[in-house]
Design an enzyme around this catalytic site. Structure first.
Site, PDB file in Angstrom:
ATOM      1  N   HIS A 194       0.816  -1.222   0.000  1.00 15.66           N
ATOM      2  CA  HIS A 194       0.000   0.000   0.000  1.00 15.66           C
ATOM      3  C   HIS A 194       0.848   1.270   0.000  1.00 15.66           C
ATOM      4  O   HIS A 194       0.612   2.189   0.783  1.00 15.66           O
ATOM      5  CB  HIS A 194      -0.965  -0.004   1.180  1.00 15.66           C
ATOM      6  CG  HIS A 194      -2.323   0.544   0.816  1.00 15.66           C
ATOM      7  ND1 HIS A 194      -2.912   1.562   1.512  1.00 15.66           N
ATOM      8  CD2 HIS A 194      -3.187   0.206  -0.168  1.00 15.66           C
ATOM      9  CE1 HIS A 194      -4.099   1.848   0.969  1.00 15.66           C
ATOM     10  NE2 HIS A 194      -4.290   1.037  -0.050  1.00 15.66           N
ATOM     11  N   HIS A 229      -3.171   1.990  12.813  1.00 16.74           N
ATOM     12  CA  HIS A 229      -2.682   1.370  11.580  1.00 16.74           C
ATOM     13  C   HIS A 229      -3.131  -0.088  11.537  1.00 16.74           C
ATOM     14  O   HIS A 229      -4.317  -0.355  11.438  1.00 16.74           O
ATOM     15  CB  HIS A 229      -1.155   1.537  11.523  1.00 16.74           C
ATOM     16  CG  HIS A 229      -0.489   1.164  10.233  1.00 16.74           C
ATOM     17  ND1 HIS A 229      -1.140   0.910   9.055  1.00 16.74           N
ATOM     18  CD2 HIS A 229       0.828   1.039   9.942  1.00 16.74           C
ATOM     19  CE1 HIS A 229      -0.274   0.628   8.100  1.00 16.74           C
ATOM     20  NE2 HIS A 229       0.930   0.686   8.609  1.00 16.74           N
ATOM     21  N   HIS A 272      -9.540   6.966   6.354  1.00 14.67           N
ATOM     22  CA  HIS A 272      -8.259   6.644   5.712  1.00 14.67           C
ATOM     23  C   HIS A 272      -7.577   7.936   5.297  1.00 14.67           C
ATOM     24  O   HIS A 272      -8.235   8.882   4.859  1.00 14.67           O
ATOM     25  CB  HIS A 272      -8.467   5.759   4.476  1.00 14.67           C
ATOM     26  CG  HIS A 272      -7.217   5.055   4.044  1.00 14.67           C
ATOM     27  ND1 HIS A 272      -6.268   5.646   3.261  1.00 14.67           N
ATOM     28  CD2 HIS A 272      -6.758   3.815   4.341  1.00 14.67           C
ATOM     29  CE1 HIS A 272      -5.276   4.797   3.052  1.00 14.67           C
ATOM     30  NE2 HIS A 272      -5.541   3.674   3.699  1.00 14.67           N
ATOM     31  N   ASP A 325      -9.804  -2.701   7.093  1.00  9.99           N
ATOM     32  CA  ASP A 325      -9.789  -3.353   8.404  1.00  9.99           C
ATOM     33  C   ASP A 325     -11.184  -3.626   8.950  1.00  9.99           C
ATOM     34  O   ASP A 325     -11.350  -4.536   9.772  1.00  9.99           O
ATOM     35  CB  ASP A 325      -8.996  -2.497   9.399  1.00  9.99           C
ATOM     36  CG  ASP A 325      -7.514  -2.522   9.078  1.00  9.99           C
ATOM     37  OD1 ASP A 325      -6.828  -1.524   9.336  1.00  9.99           O
ATOM     38  OD2 ASP A 325      -7.038  -3.546   8.547  1.00  9.99           O
TER      39      ASP A 325
HETATM   40  C1  SDX Z   1      -4.592   1.080   7.673  1.00 10.17           C
HETATM   41  O1  SDX Z   1      -2.056   4.397   5.175  1.00 10.17           O
HETATM   42  C2  SDX Z   1      -2.443   3.256   4.776  1.00 10.17           C
HETATM   43  O2  SDX Z   1      -2.458   2.968   3.595  1.00 10.17           O
HETATM   44  C3  SDX Z   1      -2.825   2.296   5.871  1.00 10.17           C
HETATM   45  C4  SDX Z   1      -3.488   1.004   5.416  1.00 10.17           C
HETATM   46  C5  SDX Z   1      -2.529   0.091   4.699  1.00 10.17           C
HETATM   47  O3  SDX Z   1      -2.976  -0.750   3.898  1.00 10.17           O
HETATM   48  O4  SDX Z   1      -1.290   0.166   5.008  1.00 10.17           O
HETATM   49  O5  SDX Z   1      -4.581   1.308   4.564  1.00 10.17           O
HETATM   50  C6  SDX Z   1      -4.004   0.212   6.612  1.00 10.17           C
HETATM   51  O6  SDX Z   1      -3.906   1.458   8.576  1.00 10.17           O
HETATM   52  C7  SDX Z   1      -6.008   1.537   7.543  1.00 10.17           C
HETATM   53  C8  SDX Z   1      -6.452   2.497   8.686  1.00 10.17           C
HETATM   54  C9  SDX Z   1      -6.736   1.690   9.951  1.00 10.17           C
HETATM   55  N1  SDX Z   1      -6.967   2.591  11.074  1.00 10.17           N
HETATM   56  C10 SDX Z   1      -8.199   2.792  11.602  1.00 10.17           C
HETATM   57  O7  SDX Z   1      -9.236   2.303  11.141  1.00 10.17           O
HETATM   58  C11 SDX Z   1      -8.208   3.684  12.836  1.00 10.17           C
HETATM   59  C12 SDX Z   1      -9.392   4.668  12.785  1.00 10.17           C
HETATM   60  N2  SDX Z   1      -9.135   5.624  11.678  1.00 10.17           N
HETATM   61  C13 SDX Z   1      -8.672   6.956  12.078  1.00 10.17           C
HETATM   62  O8  SDX Z   1      -7.784   6.933  13.196  1.00 10.17           O
HETATM   63  C14 SDX Z   1      -8.137   7.733  10.864  1.00 10.17           C
HETATM   64  O9  SDX Z   1      -9.143   7.745   9.931  1.00 10.17           O
HETATM   65  C15 SDX Z   1      -6.847   7.301  10.192  1.00 10.17           C
HETATM   66  C16 SDX Z   1      -5.761   7.093  11.158  1.00 10.17           C
HETATM   67  C17 SDX Z   1      -7.053   6.041   9.390  1.00 10.17           C
HETATM   68  C18 SDX Z   1      -6.466   8.410   9.221  1.00 10.17           C
HETATM   69  O10 SDX Z   1      -5.999   9.478   9.963  1.00 10.17           O
HETATM   70  P1  SDX Z   1      -6.139  10.963   9.396  1.00 10.17           P
HETATM   71  O11 SDX Z   1      -5.866  11.005   7.923  1.00 10.17           O
HETATM   72  O12 SDX Z   1      -5.321  11.868  10.274  1.00 10.17           O
HETATM   73  O13 SDX Z   1      -7.666  11.237   9.648  1.00 10.17           O
HETATM   74  P2  SDX Z   1      -8.585  12.251   8.854  1.00 10.17           P
HETATM   75  O14 SDX Z   1      -7.797  13.514   8.593  1.00 10.17           O
HETATM   76  O15 SDX Z   1      -9.232  11.593   7.702  1.00 10.17           O
HETATM   77  O16 SDX Z   1      -9.714  12.567   9.952  1.00 10.17           O
HETATM   78  C19 SDX Z   1     -10.209  13.883  10.124  1.00 10.17           C
HETATM   79  C20 SDX Z   1     -11.213  13.797  11.223  1.00 10.17           C
HETATM   80  C21 SDX Z   1     -10.634  13.185  12.483  1.00 10.17           C
HETATM   81  O17 SDX Z   1      -9.920  14.190  13.167  1.00 10.17           O
HETATM   82  P3  SDX Z   1      -8.858  13.668  14.316  1.00 10.17           P
HETATM   83  O18 SDX Z   1      -9.715  13.131  15.483  1.00 10.17           O
HETATM   84  O19 SDX Z   1      -7.998  12.552  13.715  1.00 10.17           O
HETATM   85  O20 SDX Z   1      -8.048  14.880  14.712  1.00 10.17           O
HETATM   86  O21 SDX Z   1     -12.300  12.907  10.850  1.00 10.17           O
HETATM   87  C22 SDX Z   1     -12.707  12.185  12.009  1.00 10.17           C
HETATM   88  C23 SDX Z   1     -11.900  12.724  13.181  1.00 10.17           C
HETATM   89  O22 SDX Z   1     -12.580  13.830  13.751  1.00 10.17           O
HETATM   90  N3  SDX Z   1     -12.413  10.758  11.855  1.00 10.17           N
HETATM   91  C24 SDX Z   1     -12.939   9.796  12.630  1.00 10.17           C
HETATM   92  C25 SDX Z   1     -12.418   8.589  12.139  1.00 10.17           C
HETATM   93  N4  SDX Z   1     -11.590   8.832  11.115  1.00 10.17           N
HETATM   94  C26 SDX Z   1     -11.585  10.181  10.946  1.00 10.17           C
HETATM   95  N5  SDX Z   1     -13.809   9.870  13.672  1.00 10.17           N
HETATM   96  C27 SDX Z   1     -14.151   8.699  14.242  1.00 10.17           C
HETATM   97  N6  SDX Z   1     -13.697   7.473  13.826  1.00 10.17           N
HETATM   98  C28 SDX Z   1     -12.830   7.401  12.795  1.00 10.17           C
HETATM   99  N7  SDX Z   1     -12.394   6.204  12.406  1.00 10.17           N
END
Ligand code: SDX
Length: 384
Positions: A194, A229, A272, A325
């Site tokens: 990825h 992650h 994501h 995931d």
């Molecule tokens: C993987 O990068 C890759 O390619 C990773 C991956 C791979 O194959 O290697 O695809 C695998 O890691 C997938 C992601 C798995 N993680 C999760 O599902 C954890 C939950 N997701 C969030 O922590 C978040 O969406 C991330 C970590 C995945 C992305 O982080 P970003 O880019 O900093 O988030 P964003 O800018 O899109 O979000 C903006 C806002 C958030 O603000 P913060 O709280 O982060 O300051 O949108 C909201 C939130 O307010 N938000 C969520 C959310 N995701 C975004 N609110 C609640 N639940 C969520 N899951």
């Protein structure tokens, strides 16, 4: 999230968001497609095997039938692990502390480095050989650790089984059905690579100092362990179990989600950094998992019904899509895989992408060292 204005949010580059920090010939991740060395993910999931994708990523091209046969036989022949590592796994896999399966896997890979004669050789051919050895042995480490955790006698890898089926056999001591085996095979294809995700980029930074492949993989495992992650697939299933308990106690999914939003709960398996209109892999994996759930009956299908309800509310209320995931959690659950092994399985697949990136970095290297903006105290005299 700290209060950011709309304009500054779009420029929010914390965590290198939106920053292109290098190039790669291995993978392309964007809103419209996910491509491994020119092949689109849905095409690979539908028509390839994980062994073929592993060869594509490690060796750099689609294998011929002869190349695939030789590669597969070579990897099968390297599945065993040293007796000393088995002793170590028996010591740490059931320890009171420090027995997180990703920590065990990190230690296992580090242990293997002490017995790999080419460990300090960063050359292309040596790294491709090391990649095959890690690809072969990681499922054995995962399975041995899980069987010890379960108080069972670990089984030896089965040379008659393909990579996906052998992984399931080593973890559970049971031979999978064809449908479960193919679903695991597809999940390994989907997880394999990825581009510059956090764990792969970690591996590239380590490789850029001219450190070795095993060190880079240990660092990548450490990065993938985090719940933001790789750890999200386990947390997504735990969240669904919470939803199920809440609904069984008379609540509704809507009420569960409203409470999650009120408490600003991070919902694992959603969102994501790159995909803002959906993860190309999520629907593919959900389809395979649903086939298994429907074949098993209502007790299994309920996880997908609950998941669909959670997913609809996240999309309607927050415009946030599931990532791979989310369907992974419920799919691996109905496959009977122990939840603590979901992220180690991610390693068993992503080892192919990691090794491809470490090799690419070593072949055309410049040390990775970005700049930082100082926001600390103004200059002052120590004896001032
Ligand atoms: C993987 O990068 C890759 O390619 C990773 C991956 C791979 O194959 O290697 O695809 C695998 O890691 C997938 C992601 C798995 N993680 C999760 O599902 C954890 C939950 N997701 C969030 O922590 C978040 O969406 C991330 C970590 C995945 C992305 O982080 P970003 O880019 O900093 O988030 P964003 O800018 O899109 O979000 C903006 C806002 C958030 O603000 P913060 O709280 O982060 O300051 O949108 C909201 C939130 O307010 N938000 C969520 C959310 N995701 C975004 N609110 C609640 N639940 C969520 N899951």
């Amino acid at each position: 999230m700290t209060a950011t204005t709309a304009s500054s949010k779009s420029k929010d580059t914390r965590g290198l968001a939106g920053q292109t920090v290098g190039d790669t010939q291995i993978c392309s991740v964007n809103q419209t497609s996910l491509i491994y060395r020119g092949y689109e993910i849905a095409d690979l999931a539908a028509h390839a095997t994980f062994e073929e994708v592993a060869f594509l990523l490690i060796e750099g091209h689609k294998p011929s039938a002869t190349e695939l046969k030789a590669f597969t036989a070579e990897v099968v022949s390297m599945r065993s692990i040293p007796d000393g590592l088995k002793t170590l796994l028996r010591d740490i896999a059931r320890a009171e502390v420090g027995s997180h399966p990703m920590a065990i896997l990190r230690t296992g890979v580090s242990y293997l480095s002490h017995f790999d004669e080419e460990v300090e050789d960063n050359g292309l051919d040596a790294e491709r050989r090391k990649a095959k050895r890690l690809l072969a042995k990681i499922p054995t480490i995962i399975g041995y650790g899980q069987m010890v955790r379960d108080g069972k006698t670990p089984v030896d890898p089965d040379p008659t089984l393909n990579h996906a089926s052998n992984l399931l056999w080593c973890m559970t001591g049971k031979k999978p059905t064809d449908l479960v085996a193919r679903t695991m095979d597809v999940s390994l294809i989907l997880y394999a690579e990825h581009d510059f995700n956090a764990s792969t980029f970690t591996g590239r930074v380590i490789a850029s100092t001219m450190s070795d492949l095993h060190s880079a993989v240990c660092g990548a495992i450490g990065a993938l362990k985090g719940e933001l992650h790789g750890g999200a697939n386990e947390m997504a299933m735990e969240m669904l179990k919470d939803v199920d308990a809440f609904v069984s106690a008379g609540g509704t999914v809507r009420q569960y989600m409203d409470r999650a939003f009120e408490t600003k709960q991070k919902l694992m398996g959603f969102g994501h950094r790159v995909y803002k209109n959906g993860d190309h892999r999520a629907g593919i994996l959900r389809g395979w998992g649903l086939k298994i759930a429907e074949a098993q009956g209502p007790d299994s299908k309920k996880w997908f019904d609950l998941g669909d309800a959670v997913q609809k509310i996240m999309l309607d209320d927050k415009q946030i899509h599931p990532n791979v995931d989310f369907p992974c959690g419920m799919t691996y659950f109905v496959m009977g895989i122990p939840v603590p092994q979901y992220t180690p399985i991610f390693v068993a697949s992503r080892i192919t992408g990691w090794c491809a990136h470490v090799t690419e970095q070593h072949q055309n290297n410049r040390i990775i060292r970005p700049l930082a903006e100082y926001t600390g105290p103004e200059l002052k005299a120590w004896n001032g």
